[in-house]
Write a protein that holds these residues in place. Sequence first.
Motif, PDB file in Angstrom:
ATOM      1  N   LEU A   1       0.837  -1.210   0.190  1.00 48.76           N
ATOM      2  CA  LEU A   1      -0.062  -0.157   0.090  1.00 48.76           C
ATOM      3  C   LEU A   1       0.924   1.072   0.077  1.00 48.76           C
TER       4      LEU A   1
ATOM      5  N   LEU B   1       2.479   2.271  -3.453  1.00 45.01           N
ATOM      6  CA  LEU B   1       1.372   2.479  -4.340  1.00 45.01           C
ATOM      7  C   LEU B   1       0.984   3.894  -4.097  1.00 45.01           C
TER       8      LEU B   1
ATOM      9  N   VAL C   1       1.338   7.333  -6.310  1.00 42.72           N
ATOM     10  CA  VAL C   1       0.103   8.218  -6.706  1.00 42.72           C
ATOM     11  C   VAL C   1       0.076   9.451  -6.397  1.00 42.72           C
TER      12      VAL C   1
ATOM     13  N   MET D   1      -3.192   3.043   7.987  1.00 43.98           N
ATOM     14  CA  MET D   1      -3.579   2.206   6.894  1.00 43.98           C
ATOM     15  C   MET D   1      -4.813   2.923   6.352  1.00 43.98           C
ATOM     16  N   VAL D   2      -5.675   3.177   6.988  1.00 38.32           N
ATOM     17  CA  VAL D   2      -7.020   3.602   6.675  1.00 38.32           C
ATOM     18  C   VAL D   2      -6.743   5.317   6.130  1.00 38.32           C
TER      19      VAL D   2
ATOM     20  N   ALA E   1      -5.044   4.906   2.928  1.00 30.10           N
ATOM     21  CA  ALA E   1      -6.119   4.344   1.828  1.00 30.10           C
ATOM     22  C   ALA E   1      -6.806   5.608   1.293  1.00 30.10           C
ATOM     23  N   ILE E   2      -7.095   6.731   2.477  1.00 27.10           N
ATOM     24  CA  ILE E   2      -8.005   7.845   1.803  1.00 27.10           C
ATOM     25  C   ILE E   2      -6.974   8.658   0.985  1.00 27.10           C
TER      26      ILE E   2
ATOM     27  N   LEU F   1      -4.770   7.824  -0.786  1.00 28.62           N
ATOM     28  CA  LEU F   1      -4.702   7.197  -1.980  1.00 28.62           C
ATOM     29  C   LEU F   1      -5.809   7.533  -2.890  1.00 28.62           C
ATOM     30  N   VAL F   2      -7.185   7.382  -2.454  1.00 25.48           N
ATOM     31  CA  VAL F   2      -8.079   7.508  -3.088  1.00 25.48           C
ATOM     32  C   VAL F   2      -8.379   9.260  -3.762  1.00 25.48           C
TER      33      VAL F   2
ATOM     34  N   ALA G   1      -5.836   9.762  -6.315  1.00 23.64           N
ATOM     35  CA  ALA G   1      -6.329   9.087  -7.352  1.00 23.64           C
ATOM     36  C   ALA G   1      -7.265   9.617  -8.274  1.00 23.64           C
ATOM     37  N   VAL G   2      -8.632  10.238  -7.407  1.00 20.27           N
ATOM     38  CA  VAL G   2      -9.569  10.569  -7.972  1.00 20.27           C
ATOM     39  C   VAL G   2      -9.449  12.337  -8.470  1.00 20.27           C
TER      40      VAL G   2
ATOM     41  N   PRO H   1      -4.997  13.532 -10.030  1.00 20.48           N
ATOM     42  CA  PRO H   1      -4.488  12.487 -10.894  1.00 20.48           C
ATOM     43  C   PRO H   1      -3.159  12.840 -11.215  1.00 20.48           C
TER      44      PRO H   1
ATOM     45  N   ILE I   1     -13.196   8.978 -12.639  1.00 20.82           N
ATOM     46  CA  ILE I   1     -12.027   8.440 -13.375  1.00 20.82           C
ATOM     47  C   ILE I   1     -12.352   7.408 -14.298  1.00 20.82           C
TER      48      ILE I   1
ATOM     49  N   TRP J   1      -5.745   2.230 -14.512  1.00 21.79           N
ATOM     50  CA  TRP J   1      -5.221   2.137 -13.361  1.00 21.79           C
ATOM     51  C   TRP J   1      -5.909   2.779 -12.185  1.00 21.79           C
TER      52      TRP J   1
ATOM     53  N   SER K   1      -8.281   3.067  -7.232  1.00 22.73           N
ATOM     54  CA  SER K   1      -9.088   3.882  -6.208  1.00 22.73           C
ATOM     55  C   SER K   1      -9.881   2.837  -5.513  1.00 22.73           C
TER      56      SER K   1
ATOM     57  N   TYR L   1      -9.332  -0.304  -5.018  1.00 18.20           N
ATOM     58  CA  TYR L   1      -8.514  -1.039  -4.106  1.00 18.20           C
ATOM     59  C   TYR L   1      -8.285  -0.056  -2.745  1.00 18.20           C
ATOM     60  N   GLY L   2      -8.104   1.204  -3.009  1.00 13.68           N
ATOM     61  CA  GLY L   2      -7.921   2.076  -1.604  1.00 13.68           C
ATOM     62  C   GLY L   2      -9.194   1.981  -0.799  1.00 13.68           C
TER      63      GLY L   2
ATOM     64  N   VAL M   1      -9.146  -1.283   1.133  1.00 10.70           N
ATOM     65  CA  VAL M   1      -8.114  -1.036   2.079  1.00 10.70           C
ATOM     66  C   VAL M   1      -8.594  -0.361   3.473  1.00 10.70           C
ATOM     67  N   CYS M   2      -9.115   0.917   3.017  1.00 12.90           N
ATOM     68  CA  CYS M   2      -9.964   1.856   3.961  1.00 12.90           C
ATOM     69  C   CYS M   2     -10.976   1.019   4.747  1.00 12.90           C
TER      70      CYS M   2
ATOM     71  N   GLU N   1      -9.314  -2.183   6.820  1.00 12.93           N
ATOM     72  CA  GLU N   1      -8.535  -1.473   7.953  1.00 12.93           C
ATOM     73  C   GLU N   1      -9.187  -0.903   9.025  1.00 12.93           C
TER      74      GLU N   1
END
Lengths: 355, 290
Positions: A262, A265, A269, A301-302, A305-306, A308-309, A312-313, A316, B85, B90, B95, B97-98, B101-102, B105
């Motif tokens: 994670l 990744l 990003v 990790m949360v 992940a947030i 990351l999202v 990514a959204v 970008p 998106i 990718w 996203s 996948y994010g 995980v969110c 976890e």
Amino acid sequence: MQPYRKERLDRGAKVRTEDIYALASLRDLVYALGPRALAVIALLIAPFLEPLIGVYWMKVLLITLVVSLLAVSWDVLAVAGLPSLGQALFFGVGGYMTGYLNHQFGWPPGVCIPIATVAGAALCTALLTPVLRLRGIYFGLITLALPLVFSRLIEATKILGGTEGLSGLDPLPNFTLELYLGIAAVLFFAFAYRRLIESDYGMVLQGINANDRVVLASGISLTKFKVEAVFLAALPGTLGGALLTHHYQFVGMPAFAMEYSLLPLASAVVGGTGTLVGPVLGAFILTPLSEVLRSFGTLRMVVYAIILVVFAVGVPEGLLRFLQRKYHQFQRVVPVEEVAWSDGSGADLADRRTA
Amino acid sequence: MIESALIYGLVNSLVILLTALGFSLVFGLSGIANLAHGGLYIIAGYLTWILLKRLDLPLVVSIVLAILVVATCGALLYRGVIRPIKGTTWSEVVSTYGILVCIVEFFRWRGFITYEFSLPPFLKGGIEILGVSLDYQRLCVVIIGALLLLALFLFSHHMRLGLALRAMAQDELTALSVGIEPNWTATVSMALGGALAAIAAVTLLPMGLITVNLGYDILVIALAVSVLGGLESLVGLALASLLLGYAQILVSTFVGSHWMEIVYLVAIIGVLIFKPSGILGKFKELEERV
């Protein structure tokens, strides 16, 4: 109300320094080379700062370097249109391979690390080759599954030390050497791969991502290039795993942990995919953040992940491209001119030109 | 021995089918690889548990509520995250996948990892079939799995909405030109995927504990079934589930239950080498796989 729009223009210095003319003045030279020179120098002197910031943050620096390597590895794959969700695979294979060689044959780390890097990358390539016939998401899903399956397999069959792992491995002679190995590897892989991506060879990889059928129609073997891309991408990953294994003097199932998938990744990003240097920037932001958040357990990790999202959204392009834009261009607000419809004769255009 | 392998193989196959159905359907119908599928699955499990144990609602009400909420989550996921998106592979993968995980976890962080988290079965007790004792919950799995498969087949082959979804998956431009709205169909298919994940969760979870790692495991199973069966046919999906289910039972009987996990990986790699379009896959072959 008069409508306005934003306009971006290149700075004068950028236009001047795009060419050999950068050499004409010291100021332009600094403008052109300054940022990357600053980054490289900062990295090179970082190990000397130990008395200032303490051993703990030096260890964080080593982890950051390893995450950077994994993030660069992710980015090379992404350039070739192969988004990976399991960088822990490379990390774990590199780590276990060097650990096994060291544990079983007692070879010194100086021998184990290079062997584990190259042989580990070859092994990862062999594992991923069947999937390369497919595009995009299949690759991501298989890379997600492989580390999970590996750790399950090690747990179930008790090979390679089972749940206990292999401990008591030989360390590298000293910590500064480890840091410099990491720094050298990050600088080498980030800049060398950046150059590679811009070469003709890299163009083919980018082409596979953009439109693989066009590449196929040009008589280029997709599989050959994808296999090579996976091998090239696996190298920094396995090296990172091997380095950190000898630092901890231990390798076990945590090597396939989610975190090593994670964090790289998210770094790639956040930093900007496809830039190869951006992921390193991302790693240097996110890994120290992860240490700050360590006391919150898996909440971090949360948080990744947030992040990351959101990136990514929402962003970008990533941080590196954003910073580059701010560095090279300025922005201003200009009124929108009324556009006259053209009748196609070009007369109105001529009028405006003379006016 | 043989009867037991036959019956438990069937149960195992339908467990796999239920697990994979939502993921595979969304991917087949709207081309979105919804990696958050595993997340939706555990949300459904924990939500049912909370409604049942904390708010003392009856089982049926909790289950229906959970299915509705998770279906809404699926639809919102499309509207909020995937729509901006869509088309960039990718970003979609990363996203969703994010999100996965969110979710996983988050539950791990809130401490949803102890042994108290389990759902009650629909019916207690069991029966004997061919001398093999089978509890009612496993029987329910078989029945619900078969009914869902039938319902989805009817839905996607005989109802306007289902046909619209399939049209979108087969040829987007032609579907657009006859007036099918792409965002609407994708939202519907994501909601459907969420509902299927929730149904699978409430049916399968009574057979064990609800654990957070299921979020990741579910995805691996769903992937194996989707690759094996080809993505566009429900029949292929059913066949792949049967194949995997029986293969697993065979492996666990003759090799050892540790190796059951490996069946998925071997199946995926085997199919990719010998028949990359899956057992029954046809028309996506060129487009997806080059």
